[in-house]
Design a protein around this motif. Structure first.
Motif, PDB file in Angstrom:
ATOM      1  N   UNK A 356       0.838  -1.203   0.000  1.00  0.00           N
ATOM      2  CA  UNK A 356       0.000   0.000   0.000  1.00  0.00           C
ATOM      3  C   UNK A 356       0.873   1.253   0.000  1.00  0.00           C
ATOM      4  N   UNK A 357       1.905   1.266   0.852  1.00  0.00           N
ATOM      5  CA  UNK A 357       2.772   2.431   0.941  1.00  0.00           C
ATOM      6  C   UNK A 357       3.528   2.707  -0.346  1.00  0.00           C
ATOM      7  N   UNK A 358       4.102   1.668  -0.933  1.00  0.00           N
ATOM      8  CA  UNK A 358       4.864   1.859  -2.173  1.00  0.00           C
ATOM      9  C   UNK A 358       3.916   2.144  -3.333  1.00  0.00           C
ATOM     10  N   UNK A 359       2.766   1.475  -3.360  1.00  0.00           N
ATOM     11  CA  UNK A 359       1.788   1.762  -4.402  1.00  0.00           C
ATOM     12  C   UNK A 359       1.315   3.206  -4.368  1.00  0.00           C
ATOM     13  N   UNK A 360       1.249   3.791  -3.158  1.00  0.00           N
ATOM     14  CA  UNK A 360       0.798   5.182  -3.027  1.00  0.00           C
ATOM     15  C   UNK A 360       1.785   6.179  -3.630  1.00  0.00           C
ATOM     16  N   UNK A 361       3.038   5.757  -3.833  1.00  0.00           N
ATOM     17  CA  UNK A 361       3.997   6.668  -4.465  1.00  0.00           C
ATOM     18  C   UNK A 361       3.706   6.862  -5.958  1.00  0.00           C
ATOM     19  N   UNK A 362       2.943   5.944  -6.551  1.00  0.00           N
ATOM     20  CA  UNK A 362       2.680   6.040  -7.999  1.00  0.00           C
ATOM     21  C   UNK A 362       1.900   7.301  -8.368  1.00  0.00           C
ATOM     22  N   UNK A 380       4.248   8.533   2.645  1.00  0.00           N
ATOM     23  CA  UNK A 380       3.651   7.225   2.355  1.00  0.00           C
ATOM     24  C   UNK A 380       4.657   6.092   2.547  1.00  0.00           C
ATOM     25  N   UNK A 381       5.957   6.406   2.418  1.00  0.00           N
ATOM     26  CA  UNK A 381       6.955   5.367   2.676  1.00  0.00           C
ATOM     27  C   UNK A 381       7.039   5.025   4.159  1.00  0.00           C
ATOM     28  N   UNK A 382       6.499   5.893   5.013  1.00  0.00           N
ATOM     29  CA  UNK A 382       6.389   5.539   6.431  1.00  0.00           C
ATOM     30  C   UNK A 382       5.497   4.314   6.596  1.00  0.00           C
ATOM     31  N   UNK A 383       4.400   4.278   5.846  1.00  0.00           N
ATOM     32  CA  UNK A 383       3.501   3.124   5.879  1.00  0.00           C
ATOM     33  C   UNK A 383       4.221   1.881   5.365  1.00  0.00           C
ATOM     34  N   UNK A 384       4.963   2.048   4.266  1.00  0.00           N
ATOM     35  CA  UNK A 384       5.712   0.912   3.710  1.00  0.00           C
ATOM     36  C   UNK A 384       6.750   0.407   4.703  1.00  0.00           C
ATOM     37  N   UNK A 385       7.427   1.325   5.402  1.00  0.00           N
ATOM     38  CA  UNK A 385       8.417   0.925   6.391  1.00  0.00           C
ATOM     39  C   UNK A 385       7.806   0.168   7.549  1.00  0.00           C
ATOM     40  N   UNK A 386       6.636   0.642   8.005  1.00  0.00           N
ATOM     41  CA  UNK A 386       5.944  -0.076   9.078  1.00  0.00           C
ATOM     42  C   UNK A 386       5.627  -1.503   8.643  1.00  0.00           C
ATOM     43  N   UNK A 387       5.212  -1.663   7.401  1.00  0.00           N
ATOM     44  CA  UNK A 387       4.966  -3.010   6.883  1.00  0.00           C
ATOM     45  C   UNK A 387       6.227  -3.827   6.785  1.00  0.00           C
TER      46      UNK A 387
END
Length: 485
Positions: A356-362, A380-387
């Motif tokens: 979700x986090x990486x997809x949000x960068x698109x 949004x990479x904060x979300x990816x990092x948490x994952x």
């Protein structure tokens, strides 16, 4: 809860001190997978070289890393993990010195490959020693802290690289990326010599090294990774490189035949296929391979887009990954504590959040203004990092939970081979898609628009890899649920 006796308290302290030596050295090797990314423009400015050489600086390290893992892990299991750790660490420091003083791009590529070999020698000893030092719930805690350390190293690598380049200047700042390994390596050698355990339990059935099996596995790994390592997305890519995959099929089939024959005659093969019958081990390797195909590629694509596409300086491009690092560290620690209670569903949650986090960068890369893009990406990479933190340490614990301690090094090595193969393939496919878009659209649109398109296509590959990791995680959860019903 009873208090520990003085002897038990001392032994516990030494155990955790040994752990931090292992985690520190592992982070040093993982840093070199990510911090060099931001140095590529500086290296190109200083030494020249084309897309192939720059690709080899990144992916060649992963290739050599992958080739050294299994033989080094096996030697550590049957001889001495401590000695192999010291050999790998010393070699890594010397290879870093060669990179730091490299007068040409060719010498730098050789130095990076030697660095990868050294990293491949020491990493399985780290995993084997953690298996050796900790048991039960304490092992989950240790792998949680280990995952947090690795997560921080991976994500802070670009920031550290950017700062060093800012200090050293565009022409030669990249050399500091390698010089920093020398004093840190010397300190680590001193602590490792003093603290790492000199005794270990050996498998009584293992009396010799399966050299033929090691060579066949090395040939299979090399043949699989090489065509991806040589893929740049440029017009000069040689299509004949894909014939190496035929060599992979032949070498892999021969390796399986040889290992089964070796076991039938009463000897101990380099890889016990019985380990792959452990669903926790097999599924953990597959999930990690898909995940590590995505995340290092993501850091490279983000860095290239921000530096080359938006013109950010290396230090600021690297800082975009800081929120990922901090979030990953927190959830790695939490995941290590929770994994024994909740198991694989934690990994499912982690992969989903990362996607979700990486997809949000698109949409951010496609539509946000140039000024706001780095800030929104960091958010949004904060979300990816948490994952990511919920993936690395819990999956590591689950992968090795049923593996005998005497096979901890080689089991960890095979898992690491999967990660390094995944990294090489993911970086190659995503970056070649990125660069192929740049070549195809050159002169057809505004340069920033072209870079936005390139980022979108490269990142779509990364999101697809995370989707694969999610599917594998869900299948494992379903299988475990069915088995316990």
């Amino acid at each position: 809860m009873s208090e520990l006796s003085p002897n038990e308290a001392s032994a516990n302290r030494v155990k955790w001190e040994s752990f931090w030596v292992c985690a520190g050295v592992a982070s040093l090797t993982i840093l070199d997978l990510s911090k060099v990314n931001v140095g590529l423009p500086s290296i190109e400015e200083s030494l020249g070289g084309g897309a192939t050489e720059l690709q080899l600086i990144v992916a060649g390290y992963a290739l050599a890393f992958g080739l050294a893992l299994v033989p080094a892990g096996r030697l550590g299991d049957i001889r001495s993990r401590r000695n192999m750790f010291l050999i790998g660490l010393t070699s890594f420091m010397l290879a870093s010195l060669l990179c730091a003083i490299a007068p040409t791009i060719e010498v730098l590529v050789i130095g990076r490959i030697l660095q990868g070999v050294a990293a491949g020698i020491q990493m399985p000893q780290v995993l084997g020693l953690i298996q050796q030092l900790f048991q039960g719930r304490e092992r989950g805690k240790a792998f949680g802290l280990f995952g947090a350390t690795i997560g921080l190293s991976t994500a802070f690598g670009p920031t550290i690289g950017g700062l060093l380049i800012a200090v050293g200047g565009l022409e030669n700042g990249w050399r500091l990326l390698f010089w920093m390994n020398i004093p840190l390596g010397l300190i680590a050698i001193w602590f490792a010599w003093r603290l790492l355990p000199r005794q270990q339990v050996h498998d009584a059935d293992v009396k010799s090294l399966d050299v033929t099996g090691i060579l066949l596995l090395g040939a299979a790994t090399f043949s699989l990774m090489l065509p991806f390592v040589l893929t740049t997305g440029g017009p000069d890519d040689d299509p004949n490189r894909w014939f190496w995959l035929i060599g992979f099929v032949v070498a892999a089939a021969t390796f399986v035949w040889w290992e089964r024959r070796y076991l039938r005659i009463g000897k101990s093969p380099v890889v016990h296929f019985g380990l792959l019958r452990l669903s926790s081990y097999r599924n953990g390797i597959l999930i990690a391979t898909a995940y590590f195909a995505a995340i290092p590629a993501m850091f490279l694509i983000v860095t290239l887009f921000l530096q080359q596409g938006l013109g950010l300086e290396a230090v600021f491009a690297g800082m975009v990954s800081i929120p990922f690092a901090l979030a990953s560290a927190v959830t790695s620690w939490l995941g290590g504590r929770m994994v024994n209670t909740y198991g694989r569903p934690i990994v499912v949650l982690g992969v989903a959040l990362a996607g979700i986090g990486i997809g949000a960068t698109l949409p951010i890369a496609a539509f946000a203004s140039e000024e706001w893009t780095p800030w929104l990406m960091a958010a949004v990479l904060t979300v990816a990092g948490a994952g990511g933190g919920f993936v690395i340490s819990p999956n590591q614990t689950l992968t090795l939970q049923d593996v005998p301690v005497t096979q901890g090094g080689v089991a960890g090595s095979v898992a690491q081979v999967g990660q390094r193969v995944g990294t090489a393939i993911g970086v190659a496919v995503a970056s070649s898609t990125f660069f192929a878009t740049l070549y195809a659209e050159q002169g057809l649109a505004n340069p920033v628009t072209i870079y936005r398109d390139a980022y979108g296509r490269g990142t779509a590959i990364i999101v697809a890899l995370l989707a694969l990791a999610l599917i594998l995680s869900l299948l494992d959860v379903r299988k475990r649920a069915a088995a316990s019903a």
